[in-house]
Design an enzyme around this catalytic site. Structure first.
Site, PDB file in Angstrom:
ATOM      1  N   TYR A   2      -2.249 -26.267   1.459  1.00 48.54           N
ATOM      2  CA  TYR A   2      -2.595 -28.033   1.570  1.00 48.54           C
ATOM      3  C   TYR A   2      -3.839 -28.397   0.760  1.00 48.54           C
ATOM      4  O   TYR A   2      -4.378 -27.621   0.036  1.00 48.54           O
ATOM      5  CB  TYR A   2      -2.837 -28.424   3.207  1.00 48.54           C
ATOM      6  CG  TYR A   2      -2.656 -30.006   3.372  1.00 48.54           C
ATOM      7  CD1 TYR A   2      -1.511 -30.239   3.091  1.00 48.54           C
ATOM      8  CD2 TYR A   2      -3.714 -30.742   3.933  1.00 48.54           C
ATOM      9  CE1 TYR A   2      -1.113 -31.980   3.260  1.00 48.54           C
ATOM     10  CE2 TYR A   2      -3.424 -31.968   4.087  1.00 48.54           C
ATOM     11  CZ  TYR A   2      -2.253 -32.482   4.030  1.00 48.54           C
ATOM     12  OH  TYR A   2      -2.004 -33.972   4.011  1.00 48.54           O
ATOM     13  N   ARG A  46      -1.917 -33.472   7.090  1.00 47.03           N
ATOM     14  CA  ARG A  46      -0.827 -33.212   7.731  1.00 47.03           C
ATOM     15  C   ARG A  46      -0.964 -31.476   7.973  1.00 47.03           C
ATOM     16  O   ARG A  46      -0.084 -30.607   8.418  1.00 47.03           O
ATOM     17  CB  ARG A  46       0.524 -33.110   7.023  1.00 47.03           C
ATOM     18  CG  ARG A  46       0.872 -34.885   7.164  1.00 47.03           C
ATOM     19  CD  ARG A  46       2.418 -34.781   6.411  1.00 47.03           C
ATOM     20  NE  ARG A  46       2.833 -36.080   7.048  1.00 47.03           N
ATOM     21  CZ  ARG A  46       3.203 -36.082   8.275  1.00 47.03           C
ATOM     22  NH1 ARG A  46       3.643 -34.979   8.796  1.00 47.03           N
ATOM     23  NH2 ARG A  46       3.851 -37.411   8.615  1.00 47.03           N
ATOM     24  N   TRP A  73      -0.316 -43.895   2.924  1.00 48.15           N
ATOM     25  CA  TRP A  73      -1.474 -43.101   2.360  1.00 48.15           C
ATOM     26  C   TRP A  73      -1.565 -42.928   1.167  1.00 48.15           C
ATOM     27  O   TRP A  73      -2.739 -42.607   0.610  1.00 48.15           O
ATOM     28  CB  TRP A  73      -1.130 -41.785   3.279  1.00 48.15           C
ATOM     29  CG  TRP A  73      -1.051 -41.761   4.587  1.00 48.15           C
ATOM     30  CD1 TRP A  73       0.104 -41.696   5.453  1.00 48.15           C
ATOM     31  CD2 TRP A  73      -2.204 -41.871   5.613  1.00 48.15           C
ATOM     32  NE1 TRP A  73      -0.237 -41.806   6.742  1.00 48.15           N
ATOM     33  CE2 TRP A  73      -1.532 -41.942   6.710  1.00 48.15           C
ATOM     34  CE3 TRP A  73      -3.486 -42.109   5.666  1.00 48.15           C
ATOM     35  CZ2 TRP A  73      -2.238 -41.863   7.934  1.00 48.15           C
ATOM     36  CZ3 TRP A  73      -4.266 -42.197   6.638  1.00 48.15           C
ATOM     37  CH2 TRP A  73      -3.510 -42.319   7.755  1.00 48.15           C
TER      38      TRP A  73
HETATM   39  N1  GSH Z   1       7.351 -34.883   6.139  1.00 46.78           N
HETATM   40  C1  GSH Z   1       6.503 -33.796   5.340  1.00 46.78           C
HETATM   41  C2  GSH Z   1       5.630 -32.922   6.371  1.00 46.78           C
HETATM   42  O1  GSH Z   1       5.344 -33.380   7.436  1.00 46.78           O
HETATM   43  O2  GSH Z   1       5.166 -32.005   5.720  1.00 46.78           O
HETATM   44  C3  GSH Z   1       5.741 -34.800   4.020  1.00 46.78           C
HETATM   45  C4  GSH Z   1       5.081 -34.096   3.198  1.00 46.78           C
HETATM   46  C5  GSH Z   1       4.305 -34.697   2.297  1.00 46.78           C
HETATM   47  O3  GSH Z   1       4.745 -36.100   2.109  1.00 46.78           O
HETATM   48  N2  GSH Z   1       3.286 -34.259   2.014  1.00 46.78           N
HETATM   49  C6  GSH Z   1       2.321 -34.988   0.907  1.00 46.78           C
HETATM   50  C7  GSH Z   1       2.463 -34.475  -0.738  1.00 46.78           C
HETATM   51  O4  GSH Z   1       2.555 -33.378  -0.554  1.00 46.78           O
HETATM   52  C8  GSH Z   1       0.790 -34.677   1.452  1.00 46.78           C
HETATM   53  S1  GSH Z   1       0.670 -35.511   2.982  1.00 46.78           S
HETATM   54  N3  GSH Z   1       2.224 -35.303  -1.363  1.00 46.78           N
HETATM   55  C9  GSH Z   1       2.282 -35.074  -2.830  1.00 46.78           C
HETATM   56  C10 GSH Z   1       3.556 -35.090  -3.541  1.00 46.78           C
HETATM   57  O5  GSH Z   1       4.411 -35.847  -2.776  1.00 46.78           O
HETATM   58  O6  GSH Z   1       3.778 -34.890  -4.772  1.00 46.78           O
END
Ligand code: GSH
Length: 199
Positions: free
Chosen positions: A8, A14, A104
């Site tokens: 992460y 998350r 976010w």
């Molecule tokens: N529903 C997914 C979960 O709960 O794992 C959401 C995952 C998600 O949106 N992760 C974000 C992410 O990877 C960080 S909280 N963001 C970077 C991107 O989308 O490139």
């Protein structure tokens, strides 16, 4: 014991619910935190392109709540019966529905602040009232022992309270639940030693 690697960003976000579950069960894992600057080159290598992911002996699991539900089962805190498990899942999903309302990733700080203020002021009271009613005078949200739903409440409310410290003042039972979770020795030790981050 499988080899676990949780990947992460350097945030609670998350991944924190899974870190709580690893802490609670005393399971060894690699808490792999990547720099935001490195993400664009890592993203194409990650199935479904989002974090967190959990590698279990090299098998990659994505979706934070699928990961956490698996770890909750392994840790014995998914609920003691199928009905308790469904209730714990339902509470987690209810809290998660609320958390996903927030923008976010919004870069414009004015837009971000307005949206956060609106959600915290106008939408949070309904969630808190419903959670408080569900908890009632019980010690834990579901059943007679702690479940990952209690952990998820603690993890998410920590972030919410950092945005609005008086958010849950009208709900002492929900605040007391946070204290009970944070007083579990393994959770207390994790909170003490975890890297500090705003979210
Ligand atoms: N529903 C997914 C979960 O709960 O794992 C959401 C995952 C998600 O949106 N992760 C974000 C992410 O990877 C960080 S909280 N963001 C970077 C991107 O989308 O490139």
């Amino acid at each position: 014991m499988p080899q676990y690697k949780l990947t992460y960003f350097n945030l609670r976000g998350r991944a924190e619910i899974s870190r709580y579950l690893f802490a609670y069960s005393g399971t060894k894992y690699e808490d792999h935190r990547i720099e935001a600057a490195d993400w664009p080159k890592i993203k194409p290598t990650v199935p479904f392109g989002k974090l967190p992911i959990l590698e279990v002996d090299g098998v990659i699991i994505h979706q934070s709540l699928a990961i956490a539900r698996y770890l909750a089962r392994e840790a014995g805190v998914a609920g003691q019966t199928p009905v308790e498990q469904a209730l714990a899942d339902a509470i987690v999903d209810t809290i998660d529905d609320f958390m996903t309302l927030f923008p976010w990733a919004e870069k414009n700080q004015d837009v971000r602040k307005k949206a956060f203020d609106d959600i915290l002021t106008n939408k949070a009271p309904e969630l808190l009232k419903d959670l408080d009613t569900f908890l009632g005078d019980k010690k834990w949200l579901v059943g007679n022992s702690v479940t990952w739903a209690d952990f998820y409440w603690d993890v998410c409310s920590t972030t919410l309270l950092s945005c609005k410290p008086d958010l849950a003042d009208k709900y002492p039972r929900l605040l007391a639940l946070r204290e009970r979770v944070q007083a579990l020795p393994a959770i207390a030790a994790w909170i003490q030693k975890r890297p500090k981050s705003v979210m």
